[in-house]
Design a protein around this motif. Structure first.
Motif, PDB file in Angstrom:
ATOM      1  N   GLU A  89      46.018  22.119  89.433  1.00 55.05           N
ATOM      2  CA  GLU A  89      44.641  21.714  89.153  1.00 55.05           C
ATOM      3  C   GLU A  89      44.177  20.750  90.239  1.00 55.05           C
ATOM      4  OE1 GLU A  89      40.989  20.706  87.526  1.00 55.05           O
ATOM      5  OE2 GLU A  89      42.451  19.208  88.115  1.00 55.05           O
ATOM      6  N   ALA A  90      43.047  21.059  90.881  1.00 53.17           N
ATOM      7  CA  ALA A  90      42.565  20.233  91.988  1.00 53.17           C
ATOM      8  C   ALA A  90      41.048  20.064  91.955  1.00 53.17           C
ATOM      9  CB  ALA A  90      43.001  20.852  93.307  1.00 53.17           C
ATOM     10  N   THR A  91      40.463  20.160  90.774  1.00 49.88           N
ATOM     11  CA  THR A  91      39.008  20.105  90.660  1.00 49.88           C
ATOM     12  C   THR A  91      38.440  18.800  91.194  1.00 49.88           C
ATOM     13  OG1 THR A  91      39.120  21.567  88.741  1.00 49.88           O
ATOM     14  CG2 THR A  91      37.060  20.355  89.071  1.00 49.88           C
TER      15      THR A  91
ATOM     16  N   GLU B 147      39.642  16.701  93.223  1.00 48.10           N
ATOM     17  CA  GLU B 147      39.933  16.540  94.644  1.00 48.10           C
ATOM     18  C   GLU B 147      39.029  17.425  95.514  1.00 48.10           C
ATOM     19  OE1 GLU B 147      43.731  17.721  97.524  1.00 48.10           O
ATOM     20  OE2 GLU B 147      44.023  17.552  95.373  1.00 48.10           O
ATOM     21  N   LEU B 148      38.787  18.664  95.091  1.00 46.47           N
ATOM     22  CA  LEU B 148      38.076  19.621  95.936  1.00 46.47           C
ATOM     23  C   LEU B 148      36.602  19.817  95.587  1.00 46.47           C
ATOM     24  CD1 LEU B 148      40.845  22.348  96.342  1.00 46.47           C
ATOM     25  CD2 LEU B 148      40.135  20.594  97.972  1.00 46.47           C
ATOM     26  N   ASP B 149      36.191  19.462  94.378  1.00 44.60           N
ATOM     27  CA  ASP B 149      34.798  19.663  93.970  1.00 44.60           C
ATOM     28  C   ASP B 149      33.799  19.024  94.936  1.00 44.60           C
ATOM     29  OD1 ASP B 149      33.059  20.899  91.985  1.00 44.60           O
ATOM     30  OD2 ASP B 149      32.519  18.841  91.444  1.00 44.60           O
ATOM     31  N   PRO B 150      34.012  17.770  95.368  1.00 45.91           N
ATOM     32  CA  PRO B 150      33.057  17.161  96.293  1.00 45.91           C
ATOM     33  C   PRO B 150      33.048  17.807  97.684  1.00 45.91           C
ATOM     34  CG  PRO B 150      34.685  15.521  95.563  1.00 45.91           C
ATOM     35  CD  PRO B 150      35.049  16.828  94.958  1.00 45.91           C
ATOM     36  N   LEU B 151      34.058  18.614  97.972  1.00 43.30           N
ATOM     37  CA  LEU B 151      34.175  19.240  99.286  1.00 43.30           C
ATOM     38  C   LEU B 151      33.651  20.669  99.328  1.00 43.30           C
ATOM     39  CD1 LEU B 151      37.789  17.992 100.107  1.00 43.30           C
ATOM     40  CD2 LEU B 151      35.609  16.917 100.713  1.00 43.30           C
ATOM     41  N   LEU B 152      33.204  21.186  98.177  1.00 43.74           N
ATOM     42  CA  LEU B 152      32.684  22.557  98.150  1.00 43.74           C
ATOM     43  C   LEU B 152      31.489  22.687  99.088  1.00 43.74           C
ATOM     44  CD1 LEU B 152      32.771  23.426  94.338  1.00 43.74           C
ATOM     45  CD2 LEU B 152      34.238  24.366  96.131  1.00 43.74           C
ATOM     46  N   PRO B 153      31.367  23.822  99.782  1.00 44.65           N
ATOM     47  CA  PRO B 153      30.195  24.020 100.638  1.00 44.65           C
ATOM     48  C   PRO B 153      28.918  24.073  99.806  1.00 44.65           C
ATOM     49  CG  PRO B 153      31.655  25.953 100.665  1.00 44.65           C
ATOM     50  CD  PRO B 153      32.306  24.917  99.811  1.00 44.65           C
ATOM     51  N   GLY B 154      27.794  23.850 100.445  1.00 43.67           N
ATOM     52  CA  GLY B 154      26.514  23.794  99.754  1.00 43.67           C
ATOM     53  C   GLY B 154      26.158  25.032  98.967  1.00 43.67           C
ATOM     54  N   ASP B 155      26.668  26.205  99.363  1.00 38.78           N
ATOM     55  CA  ASP B 155      26.325  27.433  98.650  1.00 38.78           C
ATOM     56  C   ASP B 155      27.358  27.810  97.598  1.00 38.78           C
ATOM     57  OD1 ASP B 155      28.350  28.108 100.401  1.00 38.78           O
ATOM     58  OD2 ASP B 155      27.390  29.930 101.139  1.00 38.78           O
ATOM     59  N   ALA B 156      28.275  26.894  97.281  1.00 40.55           N
ATOM     60  CA  ALA B 156      29.281  27.117  96.242  1.00 40.55           C
ATOM     61  C   ALA B 156      29.049  26.142  95.097  1.00 40.55           C
ATOM     62  CB  ALA B 156      30.679  26.923  96.808  1.00 40.55           C
ATOM     63  N   SER B 157      29.361  26.588  93.902  1.00 41.52           N
ATOM     64  CA  SER B 157      29.245  25.705  92.741  1.00 41.52           C
ATOM     65  C   SER B 157      30.220  26.184  91.680  1.00 41.52           C
ATOM     66  CB  SER B 157      27.819  25.704  92.198  1.00 41.52           C
ATOM     67  OG  SER B 157      27.470  26.997  91.742  1.00 41.52           O
ATOM     68  N   ARG B 158      30.408  25.362  90.677  1.00 41.78           N
ATOM     69  CA  ARG B 158      31.255  25.746  89.551  1.00 41.78           C
ATOM     70  C   ARG B 158      30.619  25.234  88.276  1.00 41.78           C
ATOM     71  NH1 ARG B 158      33.986  21.950  87.064  1.00 41.78           N
ATOM     72  NH2 ARG B 158      33.864  19.916  88.036  1.00 41.78           N
TER      73      ARG B 158
ATOM     74  N   ARG C 277      37.458  25.376  86.583  1.00 40.25           N
ATOM     75  CA  ARG C 277      38.340  24.461  87.299  1.00 40.25           C
ATOM     76  C   ARG C 277      38.729  25.086  88.629  1.00 40.25           C
ATOM     77  NH1 ARG C 277      36.179  21.817  84.441  1.00 40.25           N
ATOM     78  NH2 ARG C 277      36.878  20.691  82.633  1.00 40.25           N
ATOM     79  N   ILE C 278      38.982  24.240  89.608  1.00 36.58           N
ATOM     80  CA  ILE C 278      39.489  24.680  90.894  1.00 36.58           C
ATOM     81  C   ILE C 278      40.999  24.513  90.850  1.00 36.58           C
ATOM     82  CG2 ILE C 278      39.503  24.267  93.381  1.00 36.58           C
ATOM     83  CD1 ILE C 278      36.700  22.961  93.009  1.00 36.58           C
ATOM     84  N   VAL C 279      41.723  25.588  91.156  1.00 41.21           N
ATOM     85  CA  VAL C 279      43.181  25.518  91.192  1.00 41.21           C
ATOM     86  C   VAL C 279      43.664  25.966  92.559  1.00 41.21           C
ATOM     87  CG1 VAL C 279      43.470  25.868  88.710  1.00 41.21           C
ATOM     88  CG2 VAL C 279      43.543  27.830  90.249  1.00 41.21           C
ATOM     89  N   ILE C 280      44.811  25.464  92.939  1.00 41.50           N
ATOM     90  CA  ILE C 280      45.419  25.810  94.218  1.00 41.50           C
ATOM     91  C   ILE C 280      46.664  26.640  93.947  1.00 41.50           C
ATOM     92  CG2 ILE C 280      46.609  24.885  96.248  1.00 41.50           C
ATOM     93  CD1 ILE C 280      44.841  22.389  95.971  1.00 41.50           C
ATOM     94  N   ILE C 281      46.789  27.745  94.688  1.00 37.96           N
ATOM     95  CA  ILE C 281      48.025  28.512  94.687  1.00 37.96           C
ATOM     96  C   ILE C 281      48.543  28.511  96.125  1.00 37.96           C
ATOM     97  CG2 ILE C 281      47.423  29.936  92.699  1.00 37.96           C
ATOM     98  CD1 ILE C 281      46.733  32.197  94.679  1.00 37.96           C
ATOM     99  N   THR C 282      49.807  28.754  96.275  1.00 39.00           N
ATOM    100  CA  THR C 282      50.366  28.757  97.625  1.00 39.00           C
ATOM    101  C   THR C 282      49.913  29.998  98.388  1.00 39.00           C
ATOM    102  OG1 THR C 282      52.363  29.946  96.973  1.00 39.00           O
ATOM    103  CG2 THR C 282      52.437  27.527  96.846  1.00 39.00           C
ATOM    104  N   ARG C 283      49.918  29.876  99.683  1.00 36.80           N
ATOM    105  CA  ARG C 283      49.580  31.017 100.546  1.00 36.80           C
ATOM    106  C   ARG C 283      50.512  32.190 100.254  1.00 36.80           C
ATOM    107  NH1 ARG C 283      47.043  32.100 105.362  1.00 36.80           N
ATOM    108  NH2 ARG C 283      48.051  33.658 106.681  1.00 36.80           N
ATOM    109  N   GLU C 284      51.807  31.892 100.110  1.00 37.18           N
ATOM    110  CA  GLU C 284      52.783  32.946  99.852  1.00 37.18           C
ATOM    111  C   GLU C 284      52.479  33.680  98.554  1.00 37.18           C
ATOM    112  OE1 GLU C 284      57.548  33.829  99.517  1.00 37.18           O
ATOM    113  OE2 GLU C 284      56.884  31.749  99.545  1.00 37.18           O
ATOM    114  N   THR C 285      52.032  32.960  97.514  1.00 31.12           N
ATOM    115  CA  THR C 285      51.703  33.602  96.246  1.00 31.12           C
ATOM    116  C   THR C 285      50.620  34.658  96.438  1.00 31.12           C
ATOM    117  OG1 THR C 285      52.280  31.606  95.004  1.00 31.12           O
ATOM    118  CG2 THR C 285      50.868  33.197  93.895  1.00 31.12           C
ATOM    119  N   LEU C 286      49.562  34.306  97.145  1.00 34.98           N
ATOM    120  CA  LEU C 286      48.464  35.253  97.349  1.00 34.98           C
ATOM    121  C   LEU C 286      48.879  36.395  98.276  1.00 34.98           C
ATOM    122  CD1 LEU C 286      45.577  36.017  96.719  1.00 34.98           C
ATOM    123  CD2 LEU C 286      44.854  34.601  98.639  1.00 34.98           C
ATOM    124  N   LEU C 287      49.573  36.084  99.357  1.00 32.75           N
ATOM    125  CA  LEU C 287      49.974  37.137 100.291  1.00 32.75           C
ATOM    126  C   LEU C 287      50.954  38.121  99.660  1.00 32.75           C
ATOM    127  CD1 LEU C 287      50.301  35.148 103.643  1.00 32.75           C
ATOM    128  CD2 LEU C 287      48.382  36.534 102.821  1.00 32.75           C
TER     129      LEU C 287
END
Length: 79
Positions: free
Chosen positions: A39-41, A43-54, A59-69
């Protein structure tokens, strides 16, 4: 709604033998995907680009690069 299948390989095959870090991706019966990640909401919510919202319930979650690949082979192409 039910979990239909895991996308990619189990966390154990990605080095999570102790269960300490188990990011995962699952396909659901309605065609959506569920993600287990860190869970990283706040931490990352204030960094979202202007055309992104939630929405407040999202919630914003982080997965590892290896998990997605490692899940890439199981993710269908757009038809």
């Amino acid at each position: 709604m039910k979990i239909v299948r895991r996308m990619g390989v189990p966390p154990r095959e990605r080095g999570s033998a102790a269960g300490q870090s188990c990011p995962d991706i699952f396909e659901l019966s309605d065609g959506s995907f569920a993600v287990i990640g860190r869970e990283a909401t706040s931490e990352l919510d204030p960094l979202l680009p202007g055309d992104a919202s939630r929405a407040e319930y999202e919630r914003i979650v982080i997965i590892t690069r290896e998990t997605l690949l490692r899940a890439k082979k199981d993710i269908p192409d757009i038809e």
